[in-house]
Design a protein around this motif. Structure first.
Motif, PDB file in Angstrom:
ATOM      1  N   SER A   1      -1.806  22.923  -8.893  1.00  0.00           N
ATOM      2  CA  SER A   1      -1.568  22.608 -10.310  1.00  0.00           C
ATOM      3  C   SER A   1      -1.896  23.833 -11.155  1.00  0.00           C
ATOM      4  O   SER A   1      -3.018  24.363 -11.098  1.00  0.00           O
ATOM      5  N   SER A   2      -0.926  24.278 -11.945  1.00  0.00           N
ATOM      6  CA  SER A   2      -1.146  25.443 -12.805  1.00  0.00           C
ATOM      7  C   SER A   2      -2.171  25.143 -13.880  1.00  0.00           C
ATOM      8  O   SER A   2      -2.934  26.022 -14.297  1.00  0.00           O
ATOM      9  N   TRP A   3      -2.193  23.884 -14.357  1.00  0.00           N
ATOM     10  CA  TRP A   3      -3.154  23.514 -15.400  1.00  0.00           C
ATOM     11  C   TRP A   3      -4.586  23.546 -14.875  1.00  0.00           C
ATOM     12  O   TRP A   3      -5.496  24.040 -15.544  1.00  0.00           O
ATOM     13  N   VAL A   4      -4.785  23.019 -13.680  1.00  0.00           N
ATOM     14  CA  VAL A   4      -6.131  23.031 -13.079  1.00  0.00           C
ATOM     15  C   VAL A   4      -6.563  24.475 -12.826  1.00  0.00           C
ATOM     16  O   VAL A   4      -7.718  24.846 -13.084  1.00  0.00           O
ATOM     17  N   SER A   5      -5.658  25.295 -12.349  1.00  0.00           N
ATOM     18  CA  SER A   5      -5.967  26.712 -12.119  1.00  0.00           C
ATOM     19  C   SER A   5      -6.355  27.397 -13.415  1.00  0.00           C
ATOM     20  O   SER A   5      -7.314  28.180 -13.453  1.00  0.00           O
ATOM     21  N   PHE A   6      -5.613  27.080 -14.483  1.00  0.00           N
ATOM     22  CA  PHE A   6      -5.916  27.680 -15.793  1.00  0.00           C
ATOM     23  C   PHE A   6      -7.305  27.269 -16.278  1.00  0.00           C
ATOM     24  O   PHE A   6      -8.058  28.099 -16.802  1.00  0.00           O
ATOM     25  N   VAL A   7      -7.634  25.985 -16.099  1.00  0.00           N
ATOM     26  CA  VAL A   7      -8.945  25.483 -16.542  1.00  0.00           C
ATOM     27  C   VAL A   7     -10.070  26.211 -15.812  1.00  0.00           C
ATOM     28  O   VAL A   7     -11.076  26.607 -16.415  1.00  0.00           O
ATOM     29  N   PHE A   8      -9.912  26.429 -14.517  1.00  0.00           N
ATOM     30  CA  PHE A   8     -10.976  27.084 -13.750  1.00  0.00           C
ATOM     31  C   PHE A   8     -11.039  28.586 -14.036  1.00  0.00           C
ATOM     32  O   PHE A   8     -12.113  29.181 -13.988  1.00  0.00           O
ATOM     33  N   ILE A   9      -9.896  29.192 -14.346  1.00  0.00           N
ATOM     34  CA  ILE A   9      -9.912  30.596 -14.788  1.00  0.00           C
ATOM     35  C   ILE A   9     -10.669  30.714 -16.104  1.00  0.00           C
ATOM     36  O   ILE A   9     -11.489  31.627 -16.300  1.00  0.00           O
ATOM     37  N   LEU A  10     -10.413  29.758 -17.000  1.00  0.00           N
ATOM     38  CA  LEU A  10     -11.108  29.738 -18.298  1.00  0.00           C
ATOM     39  C   LEU A  10     -12.604  29.499 -18.098  1.00  0.00           C
ATOM     40  O   LEU A  10     -13.435  30.119 -18.777  1.00  0.00           O
ATOM     41  N   LEU A  11     -12.946  28.605 -17.157  1.00  0.00           N
ATOM     42  CA  LEU A  11     -14.356  28.328 -16.863  1.00  0.00           C
ATOM     43  C   LEU A  11     -15.048  29.575 -16.323  1.00  0.00           C
ATOM     44  O   LEU A  11     -16.168  29.898 -16.739  1.00  0.00           O
ATOM     45  N   ALA A  12     -14.397  30.281 -15.416  1.00  0.00           N
ATOM     46  CA  ALA A  12     -14.973  31.510 -14.847  1.00  0.00           C
ATOM     47  C   ALA A  12     -15.182  32.556 -15.923  1.00  0.00           C
ATOM     48  O   ALA A  12     -16.229  33.221 -15.969  1.00  0.00           O
ATOM     49  N   PHE A  13     -14.206  32.695 -16.805  1.00  0.00           N
ATOM     50  CA  PHE A  13     -14.321  33.660 -17.910  1.00  0.00           C
ATOM     51  C   PHE A  13     -15.463  33.273 -18.842  1.00  0.00           C
ATOM     52  O   PHE A  13     -16.227  34.137 -19.299  1.00  0.00           O
ATOM     53  N   SER A  14     -15.607  31.970 -19.124  1.00  0.00           N
ATOM     54  CA  SER A  14     -16.667  31.488 -20.017  1.00  0.00           C
ATOM     55  C   SER A  14     -18.049  31.768 -19.443  1.00  0.00           C
ATOM     56  O   SER A  14     -18.981  32.120 -20.164  1.00  0.00           O
ATOM     57  N   ILE A  15     -18.180  31.608 -18.115  1.00  0.00           N
ATOM     58  CA  ILE A  15     -19.471  31.877 -17.466  1.00  0.00           C
ATOM     59  C   ILE A  15     -19.829  33.353 -17.612  1.00  0.00           C
ATOM     60  O   ILE A  15     -20.979  33.706 -17.909  1.00  0.00           O
ATOM     61  N   ARG A  16     -18.842  34.224 -17.450  1.00  0.00           N
ATOM     62  CA  ARG A  16     -19.095  35.664 -17.578  1.00  0.00           C
ATOM     63  C   ARG A  16     -19.445  36.027 -19.014  1.00  0.00           C
ATOM     64  O   ARG A  16     -20.327  36.871 -19.253  1.00  0.00           O
TER      65      ARG A  16
END
Length: 254
Positions: A74-89
């Motif tokens: 799912s592209s949406w799920v992938s986007f959410v986790f990319i955003l989560l990873a960026f937010s953690i950094r």
């Protein structure tokens, strides 16, 4: 409560600090610690950003999130986790930004103490006797006070984090966090003058609490200057020390 007059006066003292630096030709004492501060700050940003990326990768591999994301396709799920990873950094960077000042205040305390002393000596037209023994005591005191402030700031920020989940009240937590950080910035800058006038740590804490507005105003300008890349990073620490020293001398509180 903060005195708005003290806050405003502390902000205005930065203008006086600039005039003082220019008139007394103190640029070498401004640029030396400023460049060191800037280089350390940039190096820290690089390492925090790099290692936070490795931490996120390790976390995703540890929790088998990456495999789960790939299985979902799912592209949406992938986007959410990319955003989560960026937010953690970004969170790691914000924490670094908040706590870096304590590391630098520990490392640079002898230089900042000297700069504050030199400012007061020029203002009062007198010299302060130099003592290696006293310098070592001052460094030990600076380390102790930095750890104390770091602990108190951490407790305050954790409480604000909990409060941020309360509706309406949570909207005010970013402002409260800004005020807390600025107060502890200014606290550190004012303590150099308190230290020189032989106040012990307890006396210094009580004095600065009595003049919270000065600490807040000084820390606000310092904090905002840090958002100006390179120039702000170089000038902010020394300007803050001199502004605090001049302000206390103008008010003749010490």
């Amino acid at each position: 409560m903060f005195s708005f007059r003290e806050v405003l006066a502390a902000i205005q003292s930065y203008g006086k600090a600039h005039q003082f630096i220019t008139q007394q030709r103190l640029w070498k004492w401004i640029l030396l610690p400023g460049i060191i501060y800037c280089l350390l700050f940039i190096a820290g940003i690089y390492f925090v950003w790099s290692y936070s990326g490795e931490f996120v990768e390790y976390l995703f591999n540890l929790l088998p999130l990456r495999t789960w994301i790939q299985d979902l396709e799912s592209s949406w799920v992938s986007f959410v986790f990319i955003l989560l990873a960026f937010s953690i950094r970004i969170l790691f960077l914000l924490l670094y930004f908040s706590y870096f000042k304590y590391l630098f205040l520990i490392v640079g305390s002898p230089l900042f103490a000297y700069l504050s002393e030199k400012t007061e000596a020029i203002l009062q037209r007198r010299d302060f006797p130099f003592s290696w023994k006293q310098l070592l005591k001052d460094i030990a005191r600076g380390v102790r006070l930095s750890f104390r402030n770091m602990l108190y700031q951490t407790i305050c920020l954790l409480l604000l984090f909990v409060l941020s989940f309360i509706p309406i009240l949570g909207w005010l937590t970013p402002l409260a966090g800004f005020i807390i950080e600025c107060y502890f910035y200014g606290f550190s800058m004012m303590d150099y003058s308190c230290e020189r006038h032989r106040m012990n740590v307890r006396q210094s804490i009580a004095f600065i609490k009595e003049h919270r507005g000065m600490a807040l105003g000084n820390g606000m300008v310092y904090y905002l200057m840090m958002f100006v890349p390179i120039a702000g990073w170089i000038l902010a620490p020394s300007y803050a020390v001199i502004a605090a020293t001049i302000h206390l001398q103008d008010k003749r509180l010490l």
